[in-house]
Design a protein around this motif. Structure first.
Motif, short mmCIF file in Angstrom:
data_model
loop_
_atom_site.label_atom_id
_atom_site.label_comp_id
_atom_site.label_asym_id
_atom_site.label_seq_id
_atom_site.Cartn_x
_atom_site.Cartn_y
_atom_site.Cartn_z
N LEU A 50 36.51 40.04 31.97
CA LEU A 50 36.87 38.60 31.90
C LEU A 50 35.98 38.05 31.13
N GLU A 54 36.18 31.95 31.44
CA GLU A 54 37.75 32.11 32.08
C GLU A 54 37.52 31.87 33.49
N ILE A 55 36.52 31.74 34.00
CA ILE A 55 36.21 31.51 35.57
C ILE A 55 35.33 30.24 35.83
N GLU A 59 36.59 29.67 41.87
CA GLU A 59 37.72 30.31 41.51
C GLU A 59 37.97 31.84 41.86
N VAL A 61 39.88 35.17 40.05
CA VAL A 61 40.62 35.45 39.06
C VAL A 61 41.13 37.09 39.41
N ASN A 85 41.08 43.35 44.85
CA ASN A 85 42.14 42.43 45.16
C ASN A 85 43.24 42.73 46.59
N ASP A 95 43.60 37.40 45.91
CA ASP A 95 43.53 36.26 44.72
C ASP A 95 44.19 34.83 45.33
#
Length: 190
Positions: A50, A54-55, A59, A61, A85, A95
């Motif tokens: 990542l 983008e985070i 958050e 992801v 996850n 998530d």
């Protein structure tokens, strides 16, 4: 009478032959499992998953790399963590969960919380729904910790340290001893 005793002798001999064959095959399967498992070397590498942009703090992801379903989490202070996850209780994707004020990820289904730093269970196992969760659903699986992975920011990338051969290692152990697309249980082809 003679027929019954003859049948019982034949049954005993047959059972003895089959049990010897089963024990013999079990030792072959056991040794082939060890041989097959030894063939997959550990290959740990840092894998970019990542971009840091983008985070944001708070958050979650989801990312996938090398067949692993990972979750990149940023706690409320902006520290980055990498976990599996999947909730160890019933496999719920994390998530869809949240990060609480103590910096733990909370399962969206049964509200079990896990430390982002250590993966350890924080609080009660399966506390939701009230009464049903702790008394019934929490008994389906024993309390387990969440798998975590080392993570770092390098330049503009977030990288996770993973075993690139983990999927192959799991598949080798899974298929050993089972007749599959590889052919024989030893890995040889017919």
């Amino acid at each position: 009478m003679v027929c019954l005793s003859t049948l019982s002798v034949l049954a005993a001999l047959t059972l003895n032959v089959f049990s010897e064959a089963f024990v013999s095959n079990a030792s072959v399967r056991s040794s082939s499992l060890k041989m097959m498992a030894a063939k997959v070397p550990v290959k740990e590498t840092w894998v970019p998953v990542l971009k840091t942009s983008e985070i944001a703090p708070g958050e979650l992801v989801p990312v996938e790399t090398d067949g692993l379903q990972l979750l990149i989490a940023a706690d409320l202070d902006g520290s980055i963590y990498a976990t599996a996850n999947i909730c160890p209780h019933l496999g719920t994707p994390l998530d869809q969960g949240s990060i609480n004020a103590q910096g733990a990820i909370v399962c969206p289904l049964h509200k079990s919380a896990f430390s982002l730093e250590s993966g350890e269970l924080v609080g009660d196992w399966c506390p939701f729904p009230p009464i049903l969760g702790p008394l019934v659903l929490g008994k389906l699986e024993p309390a387990k910790n969440l798998a975590i992975f080392p993570v770092r920011a390098k330049g503009s990338d977030i990288e996770v340290l993973i075993n690139r051969n983990l999927k192959s290692e799991m598949e080798t152990k899974y298929w050993a001893g089972i007749l599959d697309a590889k052919g024989k249980a030893t890995g040889d082809y017919y």
